[in-house]
Scaffold this active site. Sequence first.
Site, PDB file in Angstrom:
ATOM      1  N   SER A  91     -17.679  -9.641 105.161  1.00 15.84           N
ATOM      2  CA  SER A  91     -17.471  -8.793 106.340  1.00 15.84           C
ATOM      3  C   SER A  91     -17.163  -9.596 107.595  1.00 15.84           C
ATOM      4  O   SER A  91     -16.148 -10.284 107.675  1.00 15.84           O
ATOM      5  CB  SER A  91     -18.703  -7.902 106.520  1.00 15.84           C
ATOM      6  OG  SER A  91     -18.514  -6.952 107.524  1.00 15.84           O
ATOM      7  N   ASN A 128     -23.034  -1.478 116.375  1.00 16.43           N
ATOM      8  CA  ASN A 128     -22.028  -2.496 116.053  1.00 16.43           C
ATOM      9  C   ASN A 128     -20.690  -1.908 115.608  1.00 16.43           C
ATOM     10  O   ASN A 128     -19.727  -2.647 115.390  1.00 16.43           O
ATOM     11  CB  ASN A 128     -22.552  -3.464 114.988  1.00 16.43           C
ATOM     12  CG  ASN A 128     -22.871  -2.774 113.663  1.00 16.43           C
ATOM     13  OD1 ASN A 128     -22.289  -1.748 113.309  1.00 16.43           O
ATOM     14  ND2 ASN A 128     -23.813  -3.335 112.915  1.00 16.43           N
ATOM     15  N   THR A 156     -31.601 -12.341 107.001  1.00  9.89           N
ATOM     16  CA  THR A 156     -30.889 -13.469 106.394  1.00  9.89           C
ATOM     17  C   THR A 156     -31.284 -14.833 106.935  1.00  9.89           C
ATOM     18  O   THR A 156     -30.961 -15.847 106.329  1.00  9.89           O
ATOM     19  CB  THR A 156     -29.372 -13.289 106.604  1.00  9.89           C
ATOM     20  OG1 THR A 156     -29.118 -13.168 108.021  1.00  9.89           O
ATOM     21  CG2 THR A 156     -28.853 -12.056 105.889  1.00  9.89           C
ATOM     22  N   GLU A 208     -23.852   2.810 113.737  1.00  8.05           N
ATOM     23  CA  GLU A 208     -24.635   1.734 114.324  1.00  8.05           C
ATOM     24  C   GLU A 208     -23.919   1.293 115.596  1.00  8.05           C
ATOM     25  O   GLU A 208     -22.702   1.451 115.735  1.00  8.05           O
ATOM     26  CB  GLU A 208     -24.761   0.567 113.355  1.00  8.05           C
ATOM     27  CG  GLU A 208     -25.590   0.892 112.127  1.00  8.05           C
ATOM     28  CD  GLU A 208     -25.741  -0.302 111.191  1.00  8.05           C
ATOM     29  OE1 GLU A 208     -26.830  -0.901 111.188  1.00  8.05           O
ATOM     30  OE2 GLU A 208     -24.786  -0.623 110.472  1.00  8.05           O
ATOM     31  N   ASP A 257     -13.583  -7.180 107.000  1.00  2.00           N
ATOM     32  CA  ASP A 257     -13.309  -6.348 105.825  1.00  2.00           C
ATOM     33  C   ASP A 257     -13.015  -4.902 106.212  1.00  2.00           C
ATOM     34  O   ASP A 257     -12.949  -4.024 105.360  1.00  2.00           O
ATOM     35  CB  ASP A 257     -14.452  -6.414 104.812  1.00  2.00           C
ATOM     36  CG  ASP A 257     -15.740  -5.768 105.320  1.00  2.00           C
ATOM     37  OD1 ASP A 257     -15.910  -5.657 106.546  1.00  2.00           O
ATOM     38  OD2 ASP A 257     -16.579  -5.373 104.493  1.00  2.00           O
ATOM     39  N   ASP A 285     -14.658  -2.492 107.979  1.00  7.06           N
ATOM     40  CA  ASP A 285     -15.600  -1.366 107.929  1.00  7.06           C
ATOM     41  C   ASP A 285     -16.338  -1.168 109.252  1.00  7.06           C
ATOM     42  O   ASP A 285     -17.177  -0.286 109.370  1.00  7.06           O
ATOM     43  CB  ASP A 285     -16.597  -1.500 106.769  1.00  7.06           C
ATOM     44  CG  ASP A 285     -17.564  -2.663 106.917  1.00  7.06           C
ATOM     45  OD1 ASP A 285     -17.409  -3.450 107.875  1.00  7.06           O
ATOM     46  OD2 ASP A 285     -18.467  -2.792 106.079  1.00  7.06           O
ATOM     47  N   PRO A 326     -37.663  -8.705 112.112  1.00  3.37           N
ATOM     48  CA  PRO A 326     -37.283  -9.932 111.424  1.00  3.37           C
ATOM     49  C   PRO A 326     -35.854  -9.851 110.900  1.00  3.37           C
ATOM     50  O   PRO A 326     -35.397  -8.797 110.461  1.00  3.37           O
ATOM     51  CB  PRO A 326     -38.298 -10.018 110.273  1.00  3.37           C
ATOM     52  CG  PRO A 326     -38.705  -8.606 110.030  1.00  3.37           C
ATOM     53  CD  PRO A 326     -38.672  -7.930 111.369  1.00  3.37           C
ATOM     54  N   SER A 327     -35.147 -10.958 110.954  1.00  5.05           N
ATOM     55  CA  SER A 327     -33.797 -11.024 110.399  1.00  5.05           C
ATOM     56  C   SER A 327     -33.855 -10.883 108.885  1.00  5.05           C
ATOM     57  O   SER A 327     -34.818 -11.320 108.241  1.00  5.05           O
ATOM     58  CB  SER A 327     -33.139 -12.360 110.765  1.00  5.05           C
ATOM     59  OG  SER A 327     -31.970 -12.574 110.003  1.00  5.05           O
TER      60      SER A 327
END
Length: 558
Positions: free
Chosen positions: A79, A398, A525, A396, A300, A302, A522-523
């Site tokens: 992405s 984003n 990744t 979202e 990508d 999206d 928390p992330s």
Amino acid sequence: MATTEASEHAHKYATLLDSLQDAANLYPKPEGLKYSYGTAGFRTLANLLPPVMFRVGLLAILRSKRLAGATIGVMVTASHNPEQDNGVKLVDPSGEMLEPLWELHATTLANCPSTASLLSTFMTLVSHLRVDLDQPANIVYARDTRPSSPGLVEALEAAFRAFSDGAKVVDLGITTTPILHYVVKATNDKSGESGIPTQEGYMKRMAKAFKTLIGNRGPLAPLHVDCANGVGAFALEEFSKHIGDLLPFRPINTDVKTRGALNFQCGADFVKTKQALPPSVAQSGVLSKPDTRGCSFDGDADRLVYYYLRDGKTFRLLDGDKIAGLVAMYIKDLVGRARMHENNEPLKIGVVQTAYANGSSTKYLKSRNIPVRCVPTGVKHLHHAAQLFDIGVYFEANGHGTVLFSPSCLTTLREFQPDSPESANAIKQLIALSELINQAVGDALSDMLLVEVVLAYRGWGAEEWDAGYEDLPNRLVKVEVHDRSQFVTIDAERKLQYPTGLQDHIDDAVNKFELGRSFVRPSGTEDCVRLYAEAKSTADVESLTTMVTDLLTYYGGP
């Protein structure tokens, strides 16, 4: 007779295991690495992914066989991540994300330390999940433009070939993530209502709906589209052939061949994070003219965000929150004009957000009697919550999102007998809207067309759209911590349950600022936590961010 059948069955299993063993030995798992299937599937540096790809291929076949041959999708993409990363995710038959329980199975398979462990775990899953290996398997897979993708696809295909009875596979080649989701959904929908399950079917379906919705309002003003030097450039070029000059595109950042260009200083994530135009767009000066607007896809295709320059100078972002507000009010208008009900009840329209949604956007929607629900971060949470409405809008901040029409809502739309030309036209528009919007997943191309439809309907430019409400100043930062797992959230990730006492201190900090709000999660990744803060003024946001960062440094230290 039974003994003979049992013997043949055992021989078949033994042959399969031998084949899997030979193939798996080519893709050993590196020692010391731990893979995790997150919201976006597996995602990490591309050179670490070949063993994961092979194991995902095995799981895709198991998933298809478990569902009596239903088609499963596999998308190779990372992405908006930098080009050196890559990833892979599975798509369920309805075009949605993989069922959560199977995410655990994917993680388990990916972390098997040896071929023997992998085969043992694989057969345990076959038994535990009651998978009939004699069932057929159908897979559709695709990839984005990353240089690492062809090699990773080879590892995926090795898993498909390892099954002696084979799997029926369809390789879509290089395409967008939303197209892969669409094809999976349409392939499994035997009624044909989801569309023709090909890339061309996707293009034609959207083009027809777009023309219906625009009507005699076209041609529209040209739209500048930042394609993030990714696969969206191909999709945009192909789609433009189906609508001609009805909406003239001005593509920017379409270089899919130069190494390192993908998502570099461009794309939706860059614009959202930096709160600025991509340098290539700024330098071109294309948005300095009055009444111009631009948008950005991610790698990508999206995610989508819009923007413009107020007075030709000041950058203004129109992100996922702004899109959700624009779309929800448009749909509310259409439903009102249709004057229709389902089972004598008005159609339920709702918007689903995460804690990252700007507080002003939530207030804007609620003040206009649009129900708003907050869920944890992640598309699967948003998608499932949106399904609880007759027409559910989710975005979202984003820029990832879509609009879902429930099956019962679509049936009502098709069967309803309008009592006036206005009602009939509104129903026609709603049906076309359901065909324009990707019902499986967030889709930058589809969402872009949706925005253009609403702007044409309103007779608005970007500035009129932006005037609906003013975003509260906000910051999103990463704070490195020793162990992100000690940070446990509740209340749709808006509050911390652990470490004990930290939330009370965050609340004290927030209460010092007018319209203050902050949360920490928390992330998924990285060994860090993500801190979001907003307040009435930019200075207050900076102060609040600093205060909460200091708290996290204290609580998250060694």
